[in-house]
Scaffold this active site. Structure first.
Site, short mmCIF file in Angstrom:
data_model
loop_
_atom_site.label_atom_id
_atom_site.label_comp_id
_atom_site.label_asym_id
_atom_site.label_seq_id
_atom_site.Cartn_x
_atom_site.Cartn_y
_atom_site.Cartn_z
N GLU A 1 3.21 -3.81 -8.72
CA GLU A 1 3.14 -4.82 -7.76
C GLU A 1 2.84 -6.34 -8.15
OE1 GLU A 1 0.00 -4.40 -4.40
OE2 GLU A 1 0.84 -6.10 -3.31
N LYS B 1 7.02 -3.12 -5.63
CA LYS B 1 6.48 -3.76 -4.62
C LYS B 1 6.12 -5.08 -4.43
CE LYS B 1 2.14 -3.54 -1.64
NZ LYS B 1 1.01 -2.73 -0.93
P1 13P Z 1 -0.54 -6.79 2.55
O1 13P Z 1 0.56 -6.27 3.11
O2 13P Z 1 -1.60 -7.37 3.83
O3 13P Z 1 -0.07 -8.31 1.60
O4 13P Z 1 -1.25 -5.77 1.65
C1 13P Z 1 -0.27 -5.23 0.97
C2 13P Z 1 -0.92 -4.82 -0.28
O5 13P Z 1 -1.32 -3.53 -0.72
C3 13P Z 1 -1.48 -5.77 -1.22
O6 13P Z 1 -1.76 -5.41 -2.30
#
Ligand code: 13P
Length: 340
Positions: free
Chosen positions: A177, A219
Protein backbone atom coordinates in the site's frame (compact mmCIF):
# COMPACT_ATOMS: atom_id res chain seq x y z
CA UNK A 1 7.52 -19.70 0.09
CA UNK A 2 4.67 -21.76 -1.35
CA UNK A 3 3.69 -20.03 -4.59
CA UNK A 4 0.44 -21.88 -5.14
CA UNK A 5 -0.81 -21.12 -1.60
CA UNK A 6 0.04 -17.43 -2.07
CA UNK A 7 -1.72 -17.38 -5.44
CA UNK A 8 -4.84 -19.06 -4.04
CA UNK A 9 -5.14 -16.61 -1.14
CA UNK A 10 -4.51 -13.58 -3.38
CA UNK A 11 -7.16 -14.78 -5.85
CA UNK A 12 -9.68 -15.33 -3.03
CA UNK A 13 -9.00 -11.83 -1.67
CA UNK A 14 -10.14 -10.29 -4.96
CA UNK A 15 -12.85 -12.86 -5.80
CA UNK A 16 -15.74 -11.73 -7.99
CA UNK A 17 -18.16 -9.25 -6.35
CA UNK A 18 -16.08 -9.09 -3.16
CA UNK A 19 -13.54 -6.87 -1.48
CA UNK A 20 -11.70 -6.25 1.76
CA UNK A 21 -12.78 -4.49 4.92
CA UNK A 22 -9.93 -2.48 6.44
CA UNK A 23 -10.70 -2.66 10.18
CA UNK A 24 -7.08 -2.32 11.23
CA UNK A 25 -7.21 1.17 12.71
CA UNK A 26 -4.38 1.53 15.20
CA UNK A 27 -5.26 2.48 18.79
CA UNK A 28 -4.59 6.14 17.93
CA UNK A 29 -6.70 6.12 14.74
CA UNK A 30 -9.72 4.34 16.24
CA UNK A 31 -9.68 6.90 19.07
CA UNK A 32 -10.04 9.64 16.45
CA UNK A 33 -12.99 7.76 14.89
CA UNK A 34 -14.65 7.25 18.30
CA UNK A 35 -14.09 10.92 19.21
CA UNK A 36 -16.45 11.81 16.35
CA UNK A 37 -19.28 9.92 18.08
CA UNK A 38 -18.14 11.07 21.55
CA UNK A 39 -17.28 7.53 22.57
CA UNK A 40 -14.43 6.70 24.90
CA UNK A 41 -11.93 4.34 23.27
CA UNK A 42 -11.65 1.45 25.74
CA UNK A 43 -10.53 -2.04 24.81
CA UNK A 44 -14.08 -3.35 25.32
CA UNK A 45 -15.67 -0.61 23.16
CA UNK A 46 -13.17 -1.39 20.40
CA UNK A 47 -13.98 -5.10 20.70
CA UNK A 48 -17.73 -4.42 20.61
CA UNK A 49 -17.40 -2.24 17.53
CA UNK A 50 -15.34 -4.83 15.67
CA UNK A 51 -17.87 -7.48 16.68
CA UNK A 52 -20.64 -5.30 15.21
CA UNK A 53 -18.82 -5.30 11.86
CA UNK A 54 -17.76 -8.95 11.77
CA UNK A 55 -21.09 -10.45 12.89
CA UNK A 56 -23.21 -8.52 10.39
CA UNK A 57 -25.43 -11.15 8.77
CA UNK A 58 -24.80 -11.89 5.10
CA UNK A 59 -21.54 -9.98 4.90
CA UNK A 60 -19.53 -12.86 3.40
CA UNK A 61 -21.41 -12.35 0.13
CA UNK A 62 -19.48 -9.08 -0.36
CA UNK A 63 -16.45 -9.27 1.94
CA UNK A 64 -13.57 -11.63 1.11
CA UNK A 65 -11.20 -10.64 3.91
CA UNK A 66 -10.75 -8.33 6.89
CA UNK A 67 -7.57 -6.50 7.88
CA UNK A 68 -7.19 -6.69 11.66
CA UNK A 69 -5.03 -4.76 14.13
CA UNK A 70 -2.71 -6.55 16.60
CA UNK A 71 -5.18 -6.07 19.46
CA UNK A 72 -8.16 -7.26 17.38
CA UNK A 73 -6.57 -10.48 16.10
CA UNK A 74 -6.30 -11.53 19.76
CA UNK A 75 -9.88 -10.57 20.71
CA UNK A 76 -13.00 -12.75 20.77
CA UNK A 77 -16.70 -12.49 20.09
CA UNK A 78 -19.07 -12.14 23.07
CA UNK A 79 -19.46 -15.93 22.84
CA UNK A 80 -15.73 -16.48 23.19
CA UNK A 81 -14.77 -17.30 19.59
CA UNK A 82 -11.45 -15.68 18.54
CA UNK A 83 -12.17 -13.18 15.74
CA UNK A 84 -9.87 -14.87 13.18
CA UNK A 85 -11.63 -18.21 13.70
CA UNK A 86 -15.06 -16.58 13.58
CA UNK A 87 -14.24 -14.92 10.25
CA UNK A 88 -12.59 -18.06 8.88
CA UNK A 89 -15.77 -20.09 9.46
CA UNK A 90 -17.67 -17.58 7.34
CA UNK A 91 -15.13 -17.98 4.54
CA UNK A 92 -13.69 -14.53 5.25
CA UNK A 93 -9.87 -14.46 5.26
CA UNK A 94 -8.24 -12.80 8.28
CA UNK A 95 -5.39 -10.40 7.58
CA UNK A 96 -3.16 -8.24 9.76
CA UNK A 97 -1.64 -4.74 9.67
CA UNK A 98 2.06 -5.20 10.38
CA UNK A 99 3.61 -1.77 9.90
CA UNK A 100 4.37 0.34 12.95
CA UNK A 101 3.15 3.57 11.36
CA UNK A 102 4.56 6.44 9.30
CA UNK A 103 7.20 8.37 11.26
CA UNK A 104 8.95 11.64 10.33
CA UNK A 105 11.78 10.98 7.86
CA UNK A 106 14.86 12.52 9.48
CA UNK A 107 16.14 15.67 7.70
CA UNK A 108 13.20 15.60 5.23
CA UNK A 109 10.68 18.04 6.69
CA UNK A 110 7.05 17.11 5.98
CA UNK A 111 7.88 13.59 4.77
CA UNK A 112 7.51 10.21 6.46
CA UNK A 113 9.00 6.73 6.40
CA UNK A 114 6.97 3.73 7.51
CA UNK A 115 8.62 1.74 10.29
CA UNK A 116 8.22 -1.87 11.42
CA UNK A 117 10.81 -4.04 9.65
CA UNK A 118 12.79 -4.95 12.78
CA UNK A 119 11.50 -8.25 14.18
CA UNK A 120 8.92 -8.50 11.38
CA UNK A 121 9.82 -12.12 10.49
CA UNK A 122 9.06 -13.27 14.05
CA UNK A 123 5.81 -11.29 14.18
CA UNK A 124 4.69 -12.78 10.85
CA UNK A 125 5.32 -16.28 12.19
CA UNK A 126 3.08 -15.52 15.18
CA UNK A 127 0.36 -13.88 13.06
CA UNK A 128 0.26 -16.91 10.75
CA UNK A 129 -0.25 -19.11 13.81
CA UNK A 130 -3.08 -16.80 14.92
CA UNK A 131 -4.77 -17.31 11.52
CA UNK A 132 -3.61 -14.41 9.36
CA UNK A 133 -3.09 -15.29 5.69
CA UNK A 134 -2.39 -11.81 4.39
CA UNK A 135 -0.81 -8.63 5.73
CA UNK A 136 -0.81 -4.89 5.10
CA UNK A 137 1.93 -2.25 5.14
CA UNK A 138 1.06 1.37 4.37
CA UNK A 139 3.57 3.89 3.05
CA UNK A 140 2.42 7.51 3.09
CA UNK A 141 3.39 10.10 0.47
CA UNK A 142 2.15 13.65 0.96
CA UNK A 143 1.96 16.23 -1.84
CA UNK A 144 3.04 19.78 -1.03
CA UNK A 145 5.52 22.46 -1.94
CA UNK A 146 8.77 20.70 -2.83
CA UNK A 147 7.47 17.31 -1.70
CA UNK A 148 7.51 14.44 -2.22
CA UNK A 149 11.26 14.19 -2.79
CA UNK A 150 12.54 11.30 -4.86
CA UNK A 151 14.52 10.13 -1.81
CA UNK A 152 11.35 9.74 0.30
CA UNK A 153 9.67 7.83 -2.53
CA UNK A 154 12.68 5.51 -2.88
CA UNK A 155 13.01 4.92 0.88
CA UNK A 156 9.33 4.02 1.20
CA UNK A 157 9.36 1.80 -1.90
CA UNK A 158 12.40 -0.03 -0.56
CA UNK A 159 10.72 -0.67 2.80
CA UNK A 160 7.51 -1.86 1.10
CA UNK A 161 9.48 -4.41 -0.91
CA UNK A 162 11.43 -5.56 2.19
CA UNK A 163 8.09 -6.14 3.94
CA UNK A 164 6.56 -7.92 0.93
CA UNK A 165 9.49 -10.32 0.61
CA UNK A 166 9.36 -11.19 4.32
CA UNK A 167 5.61 -11.87 4.08
CA UNK A 168 6.01 -14.21 1.13
CA UNK A 169 8.84 -16.05 2.88
CA UNK A 170 6.29 -16.82 5.62
CA UNK A 171 3.49 -17.72 3.16
CA UNK A 172 1.54 -14.55 3.89
CA UNK A 173 0.17 -12.50 0.98
CA UNK A 174 1.43 -8.92 1.20
CA UNK A 175 -0.90 -6.03 0.50
CA UNK A 176 1.49 -3.40 -0.82
CA UNK A 177 0.00 0.00 0.00
CA UNK A 178 1.75 3.14 -1.24
CA UNK A 179 -0.78 5.87 -0.41
CA UNK A 180 -0.48 9.26 -2.07
CA UNK A 181 -2.61 11.42 0.24
CA UNK A 182 -5.54 13.46 -1.08
CA UNK A 183 -5.10 16.14 1.60
CA UNK A 184 -4.12 19.51 0.20
CA UNK A 185 -5.05 21.69 -2.75
CA UNK A 186 -3.23 19.88 -5.58
CA UNK A 187 -4.84 19.15 -8.92
CA UNK A 188 -5.56 15.75 -10.46
CA UNK A 189 -2.60 16.03 -12.92
CA UNK A 190 -0.26 16.64 -9.96
CA UNK A 191 -1.65 13.55 -8.20
CA UNK A 192 -1.14 11.57 -11.40
CA UNK A 193 2.47 12.75 -11.71
CA UNK A 194 3.27 11.74 -8.11
CA UNK A 195 1.36 8.44 -8.29
CA UNK A 196 3.28 7.64 -11.50
CA UNK A 197 6.61 8.19 -9.73
CA UNK A 198 5.54 6.20 -6.67
CA UNK A 199 4.19 3.16 -8.54
CA UNK A 200 7.25 3.17 -10.80
CA UNK A 201 9.58 3.03 -7.78
CA UNK A 202 7.46 0.43 -5.97
CA UNK A 203 7.47 -2.05 -8.85
CA UNK A 204 11.20 -1.52 -9.44
CA UNK A 205 11.96 -2.41 -5.80
CA UNK A 206 9.52 -5.35 -5.82
CA UNK A 207 11.34 -6.76 -8.86
CA UNK A 208 14.80 -6.16 -7.39
CA UNK A 209 13.80 -7.90 -4.17
CA UNK A 210 12.34 -10.91 -6.05
CA UNK A 211 8.78 -10.44 -4.82
CA UNK A 212 6.42 -12.92 -6.46
CA UNK A 213 3.94 -10.64 -8.20
CA UNK A 214 1.32 -13.39 -8.60
CA UNK A 215 1.18 -13.66 -4.81
CA UNK A 216 0.56 -10.02 -3.82
CA UNK A 217 -2.19 -7.40 -3.91
CA UNK A 218 -1.59 -3.71 -4.67
CA UNK A 219 -3.54 -1.19 -2.58
CA UNK A 220 -3.15 2.21 -4.24
CA UNK A 221 -4.85 5.57 -3.99
CA UNK A 222 -7.06 6.65 -6.85
CA UNK A 223 -5.73 9.48 -9.01
CA UNK A 224 -7.89 12.31 -7.71
CA UNK A 225 -7.85 16.06 -6.98
CA UNK A 226 -6.77 17.16 -3.52
CA UNK A 227 -9.63 17.73 -1.06
CA UNK A 228 -8.98 21.47 -1.03
CA UNK A 229 -8.45 21.83 -4.80
CA UNK A 230 -10.83 24.56 -6.04
CA UNK A 231 -11.55 22.67 -9.28
CA UNK A 232 -12.11 19.02 -8.39
CA UNK A 233 -12.08 16.59 -11.32
CA UNK A 234 -15.28 14.74 -12.29
CA UNK A 235 -15.73 11.02 -11.51
CA UNK A 236 -15.12 10.04 -15.15
CA UNK A 237 -11.78 11.91 -15.10
CA UNK A 238 -10.75 10.19 -11.86
CA UNK A 239 -11.58 6.77 -13.32
CA UNK A 240 -9.73 7.46 -16.59
CA UNK A 241 -6.61 8.91 -14.93
CA UNK A 242 -6.43 6.11 -12.36
CA UNK A 243 -6.66 3.39 -15.02
CA UNK A 244 -4.11 5.19 -17.22
CA UNK A 245 -1.65 5.34 -14.33
CA UNK A 246 -2.17 1.72 -13.25
CA UNK A 247 -1.77 0.42 -16.81
CA UNK A 248 1.63 2.15 -17.04
CA UNK A 249 3.02 0.52 -13.92
CA UNK A 250 1.20 -2.58 -12.68
CA UNK A 251 2.29 -5.79 -14.42
CA UNK A 252 -0.48 -8.15 -15.56
CA UNK A 253 1.01 -10.81 -13.26
CA UNK A 254 -0.46 -8.95 -10.24
CA UNK A 255 -3.85 -10.63 -9.60
CA UNK A 256 -5.63 -7.72 -8.04
CA UNK A 257 -5.72 -4.08 -7.10
CA UNK A 258 -7.77 -3.13 -4.03
CA UNK A 259 -8.16 0.63 -3.60
CA UNK A 260 -8.09 2.55 -0.35
CA UNK A 261 -10.80 5.19 0.08
CA UNK A 262 -8.43 7.79 1.55
CA UNK A 263 -11.00 10.34 2.72
CA UNK A 264 -13.34 10.23 -0.28
CA UNK A 265 -17.00 10.10 0.74
CA UNK A 266 -18.44 6.57 0.63
CA UNK A 267 -20.55 7.51 -2.40
CA UNK A 268 -17.53 8.94 -4.28
CA UNK A 269 -15.30 5.94 -3.57
CA UNK A 270 -18.05 3.54 -4.64
CA UNK A 271 -18.86 5.46 -7.83
CA UNK A 272 -15.21 5.67 -8.88
CA UNK A 273 -14.75 1.91 -8.42
CA UNK A 274 -17.92 1.17 -10.35
CA UNK A 275 -16.89 3.40 -13.27
CA UNK A 276 -13.46 1.74 -13.52
CA UNK A 277 -15.01 -1.72 -13.48
CA UNK A 278 -17.03 -0.88 -16.61
CA UNK A 279 -13.74 -0.86 -18.52
CA UNK A 280 -13.28 -4.08 -20.52
CA UNK A 281 -10.19 -6.25 -20.80
CA UNK A 282 -8.28 -5.14 -17.69
CA UNK A 283 -5.54 -7.62 -16.72
CA UNK A 284 -6.25 -7.44 -12.96
CA UNK A 285 -9.28 -7.56 -10.68
CA UNK A 286 -10.23 -4.08 -9.46
CA UNK A 287 -11.53 -4.25 -5.93
CA UNK A 288 -11.80 -2.30 -2.67
CA UNK A 289 -10.01 -2.38 0.66
CA UNK A 290 -11.90 0.44 2.31
CA UNK A 291 -11.80 1.62 5.88
CA UNK A 292 -13.80 4.82 6.12
CA UNK A 293 -15.95 4.30 3.00
CA UNK A 294 -17.30 1.04 4.45
CA UNK A 295 -17.45 2.11 8.08
CA UNK A 296 -18.39 5.79 8.34
CA UNK A 297 -22.16 5.27 8.10
CA UNK A 298 -22.09 2.23 10.40
CA UNK A 299 -20.11 4.06 13.07
CA UNK A 300 -22.46 7.07 12.97
CA UNK A 301 -25.61 4.88 13.12
CA UNK A 302 -24.24 2.86 16.05
CA UNK A 303 -22.95 5.86 18.02
CA UNK A 304 -21.63 3.54 20.72
CA UNK A 305 -25.15 2.63 21.90
CA UNK A 306 -26.24 -0.99 22.41
CA UNK A 307 -29.74 -0.10 21.18
CA UNK A 308 -28.25 0.93 17.80
CA UNK A 309 -26.14 -2.19 17.25
CA UNK A 310 -28.47 -3.51 14.52
CA UNK A 311 -28.73 -0.06 12.90
CA UNK A 312 -24.93 0.04 12.62
CA UNK A 313 -24.87 -3.42 11.06
CA UNK A 314 -27.52 -2.40 8.54
CA UNK A 315 -25.33 0.50 7.34
CA UNK A 316 -22.24 -1.68 7.12
CA UNK A 317 -24.15 -4.28 5.11
CA UNK A 318 -25.47 -1.58 2.80
CA UNK A 319 -22.05 -0.14 1.93
CA UNK A 320 -20.49 -3.58 1.58
CA UNK A 321 -23.26 -4.55 -0.84
CA UNK A 322 -22.98 -1.32 -2.86
CA UNK A 323 -19.24 -1.84 -3.23
CA UNK A 324 -19.86 -5.46 -4.13
CA UNK A 325 -22.07 -4.13 -6.94
CA UNK A 326 -19.31 -1.68 -7.94
CA UNK A 327 -17.03 -4.69 -8.54
CA UNK A 328 -18.98 -5.35 -11.73
CA UNK A 329 -19.77 -1.73 -12.54
CA UNK A 330 -23.39 -2.14 -11.37
CA UNK A 331 -23.39 0.63 -8.75
CA UNK A 332 -25.12 3.83 -9.92
CA UNK A 333 -25.06 7.11 -7.96
CA UNK A 334 -28.32 7.46 -6.02
CA UNK A 335 -28.55 3.77 -5.16
CA UNK A 336 -27.38 4.63 -1.67
CA UNK A 337 -30.64 6.56 -1.09
CA UNK A 338 -32.73 3.46 -1.71
CA UNK A 339 -33.64 1.07 1.11
CA UNK A 340 -30.88 -1.38 2.09
P1 13P B 1 -9.38 4.20 4.09
O1 13P B 1 -10.24 3.46 3.10
O2 13P B 1 -10.19 4.86 5.19
O3 13P B 1 -8.40 5.12 3.43
O4 13P B 1 -8.54 3.11 4.87
C1 13P B 1 -7.93 2.11 4.15
C2 13P B 1 -6.67 1.73 4.81
O5 13P B 1 -6.49 0.60 5.21
C3 13P B 1 -5.60 2.74 4.93
O6 13P B 1 -4.42 2.12 5.28
Amino acid sequence: MNCSDLEAVAAAMVAKDKGLLAADESTGTIKKRFDKIQLESTEEQRRTYRELLFTTAGISQWISGVILFDETIRQKTRDGVPFPQYLGKLGIIPGIKVDAGAKPLALFPGETITEGLDGLRERLIEYYRLGARFAKWRAVIDIGEGIPTSYAIEANAHALARYAALCQEQNIVPIVEPEVLMDGAHTLPRCEQVTDAVLGAVFTHLAEQRVYLEGMILKPNMVISGKKCPTRAAPEQVAAATLRCLKRHVPAAVPGIAFLSGGQTPAEATEHLSLMNRSKGLPWQLSFSYGRALQDAALAAWGGKAANFAAGQKEFHKWARLNGLARSGAFQPGMEQQAA
